[in-house]
Write a protein that holds these residues in place. Structure first.
Motif, PDB file in Angstrom:
ATOM      1  N   ARG A  14       0.846  -1.205   0.000  1.00 47.80           N
ATOM      2  CA  ARG A  14       0.000   0.000   0.000  1.00 47.80           C
ATOM      3  C   ARG A  14       0.872   1.242   0.000  1.00 47.80           C
ATOM      4  NH1 ARG A  14      -2.150   0.752   6.224  1.00 47.80           N
ATOM      5  NH2 ARG A  14      -0.128   0.545   7.179  1.00 47.80           N
ATOM      6  N   GLU A  35      -1.703   6.169   3.586  1.00 40.50           N
ATOM      7  CA  GLU A  35      -2.260   4.841   3.393  1.00 40.50           C
ATOM      8  C   GLU A  35      -3.697   4.950   2.870  1.00 40.50           C
ATOM      9  OE1 GLU A  35      -0.535   6.157   5.903  1.00 40.50           O
ATOM     10  OE2 GLU A  35      -0.085   4.640   7.409  1.00 40.50           O
ATOM     11  N   LYS A 144       3.742  -4.062  19.693  1.00 35.89           N
ATOM     12  CA  LYS A 144       2.559  -3.205  19.813  1.00 35.89           C
ATOM     13  C   LYS A 144       1.345  -3.982  19.322  1.00 35.89           C
ATOM     14  CE  LYS A 144       1.586   0.525  17.095  1.00 35.89           C
ATOM     15  NZ  LYS A 144       2.001   1.814  16.527  1.00 35.89           N
ATOM     16  N   ASP A 183      -2.370   0.173  20.787  1.00 36.89           N
ATOM     17  CA  ASP A 183      -2.837   1.211  19.861  1.00 36.89           C
ATOM     18  C   ASP A 183      -4.363   1.192  19.834  1.00 36.89           C
ATOM     19  OD1 ASP A 183      -3.293   2.979  17.832  1.00 36.89           O
ATOM     20  OD2 ASP A 183      -1.983   1.994  16.362  1.00 36.89           O
ATOM     21  N   HIS A 185      -6.163   3.485  18.033  1.00 38.66           N
ATOM     22  CA  HIS A 185      -6.657   4.030  16.765  1.00 38.66           C
ATOM     23  C   HIS A 185      -7.758   5.072  16.976  1.00 38.66           C
ATOM     24  CE1 HIS A 185      -5.667   1.893  12.756  1.00 38.66           C
ATOM     25  NE2 HIS A 185      -4.587   2.048  13.463  1.00 38.66           N
ATOM     26  N   GLU A 209      -1.461   4.340  22.631  1.00 36.94           N
ATOM     27  CA  GLU A 209      -1.399   5.198  21.445  1.00 36.94           C
ATOM     28  C   GLU A 209      -2.792   5.622  20.986  1.00 36.94           C
ATOM     29  OE1 GLU A 209       1.216   3.622  18.470  1.00 36.94           O
ATOM     30  OE2 GLU A 209      -0.163   4.078  16.845  1.00 36.94           O
ATOM     31  N   GLU A 235       0.653   9.995  14.586  1.00 36.31           N
ATOM     32  CA  GLU A 235       0.700   9.518  13.203  1.00 36.31           C
ATOM     33  C   GLU A 235      -0.258  10.305  12.312  1.00 36.31           C
ATOM     34  OE1 GLU A 235      -0.692   5.493  14.486  1.00 36.31           O
ATOM     35  OE2 GLU A 235      -1.823   5.569  12.636  1.00 36.31           O
ATOM     36  N   HIS A 284       6.298   6.753  13.876  1.00 30.71           N
ATOM     37  CA  HIS A 284       5.332   5.835  13.287  1.00 30.71           C
ATOM     38  C   HIS A 284       5.890   5.355  11.949  1.00 30.71           C
ATOM     39  CE1 HIS A 284       1.529   5.402  10.820  1.00 30.71           C
ATOM     40  NE2 HIS A 284       1.228   4.660  11.856  1.00 30.71           N
ATOM     41  N   PRO A 286       4.432   2.116   9.644  1.00 34.86           N
ATOM     42  CA  PRO A 286       3.935   0.840   9.138  1.00 34.86           C
ATOM     43  C   PRO A 286       4.111   0.802   7.626  1.00 34.86           C
ATOM     44  CG  PRO A 286       2.100   2.320   9.366  1.00 34.86           C
ATOM     45  CD  PRO A 286       3.349   3.116   9.688  1.00 34.86           C
ATOM     46  N   GLU A 309       9.096   2.198  15.100  1.00 32.21           N
ATOM     47  CA  GLU A 309       8.178   1.196  14.545  1.00 32.21           C
ATOM     48  C   GLU A 309       8.740   0.655  13.231  1.00 32.21           C
ATOM     49  OE1 GLU A 309       4.186   2.588  13.502  1.00 32.21           O
ATOM     50  OE2 GLU A 309       3.439   0.554  13.639  1.00 32.21           O
ATOM     51  N   TYR A 316      -0.994  -5.547   7.159  1.00 33.33           N
ATOM     52  CA  TYR A 316      -1.280  -4.837   5.910  1.00 33.33           C
ATOM     53  C   TYR A 316      -0.430  -5.370   4.754  1.00 33.33           C
ATOM     54  CZ  TYR A 316      -2.481  -1.359   9.476  1.00 33.33           C
ATOM     55  OH  TYR A 316      -2.964  -0.733  10.568  1.00 33.33           O
ATOM     56  N   TRP A 381     -11.543   2.556  12.280  1.00 31.85           N
ATOM     57  CA  TRP A 381     -11.107   1.173  12.030  1.00 31.85           C
ATOM     58  C   TRP A 381      -9.832   0.875  12.789  1.00 31.85           C
ATOM     59  CZ3 TRP A 381      -6.495  -0.189   9.351  1.00 31.85           C
ATOM     60  CH2 TRP A 381      -5.771   0.916   8.832  1.00 31.85           C
TER      61      TRP A 381
END
Ligand SMILES: O=C(O)[C@@H](O)[C@H](O)[C@H](O)CO
Ligand SMILES: [Mg+2]
Length: 381
Positions: A14, A35, A144, A183, A185, A209, A235, A284, A286, A309, A316, A381
Motif C-alpha cells: 500500500r 495509506e 505493539k 494502539d 486508533h 497510542e 501519526e 510511526h 507501518p 516502529e 497490511y 477502524w
C-alpha cells in the motif's frame, strides 16, 4: 547539480515510492504516501514537480519552505506527505553527493543502534499472547498490539474488561522484560478513556497510542491527567504546528510519521520541539523500506528517540513485504530487535529499481477498511 525528473510508483502492499533523478547521475528515493490515498498524493507530487525540475536538489530547506508555505494553502495529510517524500529523496541525494549517510549531515550519530518494535495481531487473549511470544522468539524486545475491535461510545463491562484481559494475557506470556504498547486508533471516547486506562495500569504498558482521535487534541490533557500510563500520539499530525497542542497536553511519546509529517526536515524539528516538552520520539512507520530508512537516519542523530516502529510482516503487508524492494535486505536484519548504525551514503539503503518498476506495472490499490458498530454506525477502524 539539477533535478531532471520526479517519478512515482504505486506498489503493493500500500506504498508509493518516489524516484528523483539528477543531471549528475545521482538518484534519490522517497516514500510520499497516505495509506489508502496513494493516487491522491502522487497527484500532489506531480503538481509540485513543476517547481522542482531544473532546481538544485541540495537546497533542501529552501525547497521545503517553498513547497510547504509557498502555496498559501498548507498542511494536511496530502500536501505534507507529498513534501515528506520529496524531502526524503532530496536528503538521499545530498548524502550520496557528499558521500555520507544522512545522520552524518544531521550532526552525526548519538547512538550505535536503534531499538525497533513489531506489530502483533490476534483476536482472543491467547492469540495475541502467542503472537507476542513469536516476536520475542524472533529477538524483538518490544511489541505493539491493537487494543480493541469496534467499540461503542460507552461500552459494556464485557468489552471493557476484554481490553484489559488481552493485555494481561500478553504480559503473562512475555514477562516483565518485554515492552508492550497498545494502539487504540482513536476508538475511545473521553469517558471511555477515563474508565479503561486505569484498568490497564497494573500491566505497565509501554505506552497507549491514540486513545482519542487527533481532532480531540484538547481532550488529551484530560486523558493524560487521568492515568499513569504514558500516552503516545502523532501519526495523524503533519507538522510542528500540529504537534504543539499535543505536546502541551502532556503526552509522553510523539509519533510523527516521516512520510506524513514533512519528511526528514520536519521530523527533526518535531523531535527538537518534543525535547523542549521532555517528550520522547517513537516515529510511526507501518510503511516501506524507504520510509523506515529515513526514520532510522533521523533516529541515529536524535537524542530523545525512544524506539522505532517497523513493518516487517504486519497484517497490511499482503502481496509484498518490507524487504522485497531492497538490493541488500540484510540492512534490516534486526539483530536482537535492533538496527545497527547504517553507514552507506544517503538513506543507507539500495532500492531495487527493477523490482519497483515491475511491482508498479502490476498495479495495486489498497483501501482502508470501513468499520461499523453493531448498530451500523461508522467507527474508527
Ligand atoms: O500505528 C500503526 O502502525 C497503525 O495505527 C497504522 O498507522 C494504521 O493502521 C494506518 O496505517
Ligand atoms: Mg497507530
Amino acid at each position: 547539480m539539477r533535478i531532471t525528473s520526479l517519478k512515482t510508483y504505486p506498489v503493493a502492499p500500500r506504498w508509493l515510492f518516489l524516484r528523483i533523478d539528477t543531471d549528475e547521475g545521482i538518484t534519490g528515493w522517497g516514500e510520499p504516501v497516505v495509506e489508502g490515498r496513494a493516487a491522491t498524493v502522487a497527484a500532489a507530487v506531480e503538481e509540485l514537480s513543476d517547481y522542482l525540475v531544473g532546481a538544485d536538489p541540495l537546497r533542501i530547506e529552501d525547497h521545503w519552505q517553498v513547497l510547504t508555505r509557498g502555496g498559501f494553502y498548507r498542511g494536511g495529510p496530502v500536501l505534507s506527505s507529498a513534501v515528506a517524500g520529496i524531502d526524503q529523496a532530496l536528503w538521499d541525494i545530498a548524502g550520496k553527493a557528499y558521500g555520507v549517510p544522512v545522520h552524518r549531515l544531521l550532526g552525526g550519530p548519538v547512538r550505535d543502534r536503534i531499538r525497533v518494535y513489531s506489530w502483533i495481531g490476534g483476536d482472543t487473549p491467547s492469540d495475541v499472547a502467542d503472537a507476542a511470544l513469536a516476536q520475542v522468539e524472533a529477538g524483538f524486545t518490544a511489541v505493539k498490539m491493537n487494543a480493541s475491535g469496534a467499540l461503542r461510545l460507552l461500552d459494556t463491562p464485557a468489552e471493557t474488561k476484554g481490553i484489559a484481559a488481552r493485555l494481561a494475557a500478553v504480559r503473562e506470556a512475555v514477562g516483565d522484560g518485554i515492552d508492550v504498547a497498545l494502539d487504540f486508533h482513536g476508538r475511545l471516547t473521553l469517558p471511555m478513556a477515563r474508565r479503561v486506562l486505569p484498568m490497564l495500569e497494573p500491566y505497565l504498558p509501554f505506552f497507549v497510542e491514540e486513545p482519542v482521535v487527533p481532532e480531540l487534541t484538547r481532550d488529551l490533557a484530560a486523558v493524560t491527567a487521568s492515568t499513569s500510563i504514558p500516552i503516545a500520539t502523532g501519526e495523524r499530525l503533519y507538522s510542528r504546528w500540529d504537534f504543539r497542542p499535543a505536546l502541551e497536553a502532556g503526552i509522553a511519546v510523539a509519533q510523527p510519521d516521516i512520510s506524513h509529517a514533512g519528511g526528514i526536515s520536519e521530523t527533526r524539528r518535531i523531535a527538537a520541539l518534543a525535547e523542549v516538552h521532555d517528550v520522547s520520539l517513537a516515529p510511526h512507520c507501518p510503511l516501506g523500506p524507504i520510509a523506515l530508512a529515513a526514520s532510522l537516519q533521523v533516529g541515529f542523530a536524535t537524542p530523545n528517540l525512544l524506539i522505532q516502529e517497523q513493518s516487517l510482516g504486519i497484517h497490511y503487508n499482503e502481496h509484498a513485504d518490507l524487504l522485497d524492494y531492497l538490493v541488500d535486505p540484510s540492512v534490516f536484519a534486526y539483530a536482537d530487535g535492533h538496527v545497527p548504525l547504517m553507514e552507506a551514503p544517503g538513506l543507507g539503503i539500495e532500492v531495487d529499481a527493477t523490482e519497483v518498476e515491475r511491482a508498479a506495472a502490476r498495479g495495486h490499490r489498497w483501501r482502508s477498511p470501513v468499520w461499523r458498530r453493531d448498530d451500523g454506525s461508522l467507527t474508527e477502524w
